[in-house]
Write a protein that holds these residues in place. Sequence first.
Motif, PDB file in Angstrom:
ATOM      1  N   ASP A 154       0.868  -1.174   0.000  1.00  0.00           N
ATOM      2  CA  ASP A 154       0.000   0.000   0.000  1.00  0.00           C
ATOM      3  C   ASP A 154       0.911   1.232   0.000  1.00  0.00           C
ATOM      4  N   ASP A 155       0.319   2.424  -0.032  1.00  0.00           N
ATOM      5  CA  ASP A 155       1.140   3.644  -0.135  1.00  0.00           C
ATOM      6  C   ASP A 155       2.092   3.796   1.042  1.00  0.00           C
ATOM      7  N   THR A 156       1.613   3.481   2.248  1.00  0.00           N
ATOM      8  CA  THR A 156       2.459   3.644   3.429  1.00  0.00           C
ATOM      9  C   THR A 156       3.655   2.706   3.356  1.00  0.00           C
ATOM     10  N   LEU A 157       3.401   1.449   3.041  1.00  0.00           N
ATOM     11  CA  LEU A 157       4.497   0.486   2.945  1.00  0.00           C
ATOM     12  C   LEU A 157       5.432   0.834   1.790  1.00  0.00           C
ATOM     13  N   LEU A 158       4.889   1.291   0.671  1.00  0.00           N
ATOM     14  CA  LEU A 158       5.738   1.674  -0.463  1.00  0.00           C
ATOM     15  C   LEU A 158       6.720   2.777  -0.058  1.00  0.00           C
ATOM     16  N   GLY A 159       6.238   3.752   0.714  1.00  0.00           N
ATOM     17  CA  GLY A 159       7.129   4.806   1.187  1.00  0.00           C
ATOM     18  C   GLY A 159       8.224   4.269   2.078  1.00  0.00           C
ATOM     19  N   VAL A 160       7.870   3.347   2.963  1.00  0.00           N
ATOM     20  CA  VAL A 160       8.860   2.744   3.859  1.00  0.00           C
ATOM     21  C   VAL A 160       9.871   1.925   3.068  1.00  0.00           C
ATOM     22  N   VAL A 161       9.383   1.179   2.079  1.00  0.00           N
ATOM     23  CA  VAL A 161      10.280   0.378   1.240  1.00  0.00           C
ATOM     24  C   VAL A 161      11.264   1.275   0.495  1.00  0.00           C
ATOM     25  N   LEU A 162      10.766   2.375  -0.049  1.00  0.00           N
ATOM     26  CA  LEU A 162      11.655   3.313  -0.737  1.00  0.00           C
ATOM     27  C   LEU A 162      12.728   3.852   0.206  1.00  0.00           C
ATOM     28  N   MET A 163      12.334   4.219   1.415  1.00  0.00           N
ATOM     29  CA  MET A 163      13.305   4.725   2.387  1.00  0.00           C
ATOM     30  C   MET A 163      14.340   3.658   2.729  1.00  0.00           C
ATOM     31  N   LYS A 164      13.894   2.411   2.887  1.00  0.00           N
ATOM     32  CA  LYS A 164      14.830   1.331   3.220  1.00  0.00           C
ATOM     33  C   LYS A 164      15.794   1.077   2.060  1.00  0.00           C
ATOM     34  N   LEU A 165      15.283   1.046   0.836  1.00  0.00           N
ATOM     35  CA  LEU A 165      16.144   0.825  -0.313  1.00  0.00           C
ATOM     36  C   LEU A 165      17.188   1.931  -0.451  1.00  0.00           C
ATOM     37  N   LEU A 166      16.779   3.148  -0.182  1.00  0.00           N
ATOM     38  CA  LEU A 166      17.720   4.269  -0.220  1.00  0.00           C
ATOM     39  C   LEU A 166      18.766   4.138   0.893  1.00  0.00           C
ATOM     40  N   ALA A 167      18.296   3.772   2.085  1.00  0.00           N
ATOM     41  CA  ALA A 167      19.223   3.610   3.210  1.00  0.00           C
ATOM     42  C   ALA A 167      20.199   2.470   2.960  1.00  0.00           C
ATOM     43  N   ASP A 168      19.729   1.382   2.348  1.00  0.00           N
ATOM     44  CA  ASP A 168      20.615   0.265   2.024  1.00  0.00           C
ATOM     45  C   ASP A 168      21.757   0.713   1.118  1.00  0.00           C
ATOM     46  N   ARG A 198      17.901   3.643 -10.324  1.00  0.00           N
ATOM     47  CA  ARG A 198      18.115   4.666 -11.355  1.00  0.00           C
ATOM     48  C   ARG A 198      18.411   6.037 -10.744  1.00  0.00           C
ATOM     49  N   LEU A 199      17.781   6.332  -9.613  1.00  0.00           N
ATOM     50  CA  LEU A 199      18.092   7.585  -8.913  1.00  0.00           C
ATOM     51  C   LEU A 199      19.535   7.602  -8.442  1.00  0.00           C
ATOM     52  N   ASP A 200      19.982   6.500  -7.884  1.00  0.00           N
ATOM     53  CA  ASP A 200      21.360   6.385  -7.422  1.00  0.00           C
ATOM     54  C   ASP A 200      22.327   6.614  -8.570  1.00  0.00           C
ATOM     55  N   SER A 201      22.057   5.968  -9.697  1.00  0.00           N
ATOM     56  CA  SER A 201      22.930   6.111 -10.859  1.00  0.00           C
ATOM     57  C   SER A 201      22.933   7.545 -11.386  1.00  0.00           C
ATOM     58  N   LEU A 202      21.755   8.163 -11.454  1.00  0.00           N
ATOM     59  CA  LEU A 202      21.672   9.534 -11.955  1.00  0.00           C
ATOM     60  C   LEU A 202      22.371  10.506 -11.014  1.00  0.00           C
ATOM     61  N   SER A 203      22.212  10.302  -9.707  1.00  0.00           N
ATOM     62  CA  SER A 203      22.880  11.168  -8.738  1.00  0.00           C
ATOM     63  C   SER A 203      24.394  11.051  -8.852  1.00  0.00           C
ATOM     64  N   SER A 205      26.134  10.110 -11.520  1.00  0.00           N
ATOM     65  CA  SER A 205      26.649  10.600 -12.805  1.00  0.00           C
ATOM     66  C   SER A 205      26.573  12.117 -12.930  1.00  0.00           C
ATOM     67  N   THR A 206      25.641  12.743 -12.220  1.00  0.00           N
ATOM     68  CA  THR A 206      25.471  14.200 -12.335  1.00  0.00           C
ATOM     69  C   THR A 206      26.033  14.971 -11.150  1.00  0.00           C
ATOM     70  N   GLY A 207      26.302  14.260 -10.048  1.00  0.00           N
ATOM     71  CA  GLY A 207      26.777  14.942  -8.847  1.00  0.00           C
ATOM     72  C   GLY A 207      25.697  15.713  -8.126  1.00  0.00           C
ATOM     73  N   ARG A 208      24.435  15.448  -8.458  1.00  0.00           N
ATOM     74  CA  ARG A 208      23.326  16.161  -7.827  1.00  0.00           C
ATOM     75  C   ARG A 208      22.778  15.367  -6.651  1.00  0.00           C
ATOM     76  N   PRO A 209      22.280  16.063  -5.636  1.00  0.00           N
ATOM     77  CA  PRO A 209      21.679  15.353  -4.500  1.00  0.00           C
ATOM     78  C   PRO A 209      20.363  14.701  -4.893  1.00  0.00           C
ATOM     79  N   ILE A 210      19.960  13.717  -4.107  1.00  0.00           N
ATOM     80  CA  ILE A 210      18.691  13.048  -4.370  1.00  0.00           C
ATOM     81  C   ILE A 210      17.572  13.857  -3.728  1.00  0.00           C
ATOM     82  N   ASN A 211      16.841  14.562  -4.578  1.00  0.00           N
ATOM     83  CA  ASN A 211      15.747  15.419  -4.112  1.00  0.00           C
ATOM     84  C   ASN A 211      14.579  15.312  -5.085  1.00  0.00           C
ATOM     85  N   ARG A 212      13.544  16.080  -4.813  1.00  0.00           N
ATOM     86  CA  ARG A 212      12.347  16.005  -5.657  1.00  0.00           C
ATOM     87  C   ARG A 212      12.657  16.392  -7.089  1.00  0.00           C
TER      88      ARG A 212
END
Length: 222
Positions: A154-168, A198-203, A205-212
């Motif tokens: 669900d949306d709540t779990l998806l947000g948590v999963v995204l945060m965990k994947l980023l933290a990993d 893909r966000l990790d790779s783009l960040s 390659s561009t040197g930009r922070p992960i933001n909106r």
Amino acid sequence: MAEQLSFDLPVREARGREDFFVSPANAEAVAMIEGWQGWPSHKLVLTGPPGSGKTHLVHVWAALSGARIVSAADLPEADIPDLASGPVAIEDCDAIAGNRPAEEALFHLHNLAMAEGRSILFTAEKPANLWNLTLPDLASRMQGTPASPLHEPDDTLLGVVLMKLLADRQLSPTPNTVPYLVRRIDRSFAAARDVVARLDSLSLSTGRPINRALAAKLLDNA
């Protein structure tokens, strides 16, 4: 312009019980893992799509029960009597369909573990009746095993999963990044893993922070 240096840091997945977020999509499965001593016939099939937390829960169960963990594909080379001497988790059981040596090894492990009164946890993407096993006796035993599903988030779990994947990946997004992604991507574990990679790779390659803004650039150009 000088090329941006990239440092591809290793992904370290957190697999402790405290790292697993419980939601309606997985509450039943978590309860079954935590109540493993009450499993009917000492066995359980844990099913769910890739990224849904099967391996995480296997490690949680191993910590609780002292179980060993093995891939179903590796069973032909395993010491089956030794594995059956204690609790054991067998991962990716549906991946051995048509692999006769692996199916026979799983069949013997199942029977020995049951004879010894040992607990055994199986994981697969799909319910056992969809595994397409070629060994009839194994198929009947797997289909007769209690099962517990992990559902898409669900949306709540998806947000948590995204945060965990980023933290990993040791990434720190700005606070508005994950809510934006939840609204934009498919509600699935596969989509979450894909967008974080893909966000990790783009960040990098561009040197930009992960933001909106970076997330918007990625999704708008997809």
